[in-house]
Design a protein around this motif. Structure first.
Motif, mmCIF file in Angstrom:
data_model
loop_
_atom_site.group_PDB
_atom_site.id
_atom_site.type_symbol
_atom_site.label_atom_id
_atom_site.label_comp_id
_atom_site.label_asym_id
_atom_site.label_seq_id
_atom_site.Cartn_x
_atom_site.Cartn_y
_atom_site.Cartn_z
ATOM 1 N N UNK A 111 5.802 21.586 -16.261
ATOM 2 C CA UNK A 111 6.952 21.312 -17.125
ATOM 3 C C UNK A 111 6.801 22.016 -18.464
ATOM 4 N N UNK A 112 5.585 22.105 -18.985
ATOM 5 C CA UNK A 112 5.351 22.831 -20.238
ATOM 6 C C UNK A 112 5.627 24.309 -20.034
ATOM 7 N N UNK A 113 5.180 24.837 -18.909
ATOM 8 C CA UNK A 113 5.399 26.249 -18.604
ATOM 9 C C UNK A 113 6.889 26.544 -18.474
ATOM 10 N N UNK A 114 7.627 25.659 -17.820
ATOM 11 C CA UNK A 114 9.067 25.833 -17.649
ATOM 12 C C UNK A 114 9.768 25.772 -19.004
ATOM 13 N N UNK A 115 9.361 24.836 -19.864
ATOM 14 C CA UNK A 115 9.963 24.723 -21.196
ATOM 15 C C UNK A 115 9.659 25.964 -22.019
ATOM 16 N N UNK A 116 8.445 26.498 -21.876
ATOM 17 C CA UNK A 116 8.069 27.711 -22.614
ATOM 18 C C UNK A 116 8.869 28.910 -22.160
ATOM 19 N N UNK A 117 9.136 29.015 -20.856
ATOM 20 C CA UNK A 117 9.933 30.120 -20.322
ATOM 21 C C UNK A 117 11.360 30.031 -20.823
ATOM 22 N N UNK A 118 11.919 28.834 -20.938
ATOM 23 C CA UNK A 118 13.281 28.647 -21.429
ATOM 24 C C UNK A 118 13.377 29.045 -22.895
#
Length: 122
Positions: A111-118
């Motif tokens: 979820x952190x990785x997904x938020x960072x990509x966004x």
């Protein structure tokens, strides 16, 4: 030099884990679908063994534990038939929290990785 008693207990735990894992697969209880035996910790006097298990869905861990407890006599009998020990230990079942914790950490990291990509797309 390693302690021979310790290595003997490791072998006993490994053999019991293998036998129980095979027997759990043979059980027809739907509460035991996707249950994995992750480890066994047998007391040195061979009277009791704690069996650690994991489930893919943590919401099903308590029903799985209840199903394992109800199948304990059958599992113990199979273990007695297949493993030659002075005593056949009583089985106690506990959820393996290490695996559950690892899965939770993986989800948090994703979820952190997904938020960072966004955030990079903006």
């Amino acid at each position: 030099m390693s302690n021979p008693r310790f290595s003997r207990m490791e072998r006993v735990n490994s053999i019991i884990k293998h036998v129980l894992a095979e027997e759990v697969e043979l059980l027809k209880d739907p509460r035991l679908e996707m249950v994995t035996i992750t480890g066994v910790d047998t007391q040195p006097n061979l009277r009791n063994a704690t069996v650690y298990f994991s489930t893919l869905d943590l919401d099903h861990s308590e029903p799985a534990r209840v199903a394992l407890e109800s199948a304990a006599p059958r599992l113990r009998r199979a273990m007695g038939d297949q493993v030659r020990l002075k005593y056949t230990p009583l089985l106690h079942f506990e959820l393996d929290h290490g695996i559950a914790g690892g899965s939770r950490i993986d989800r948090l990291l994703q979820s952190i990785s997904t938020q960072g990509d966004e955030g990079e797309e903006e």
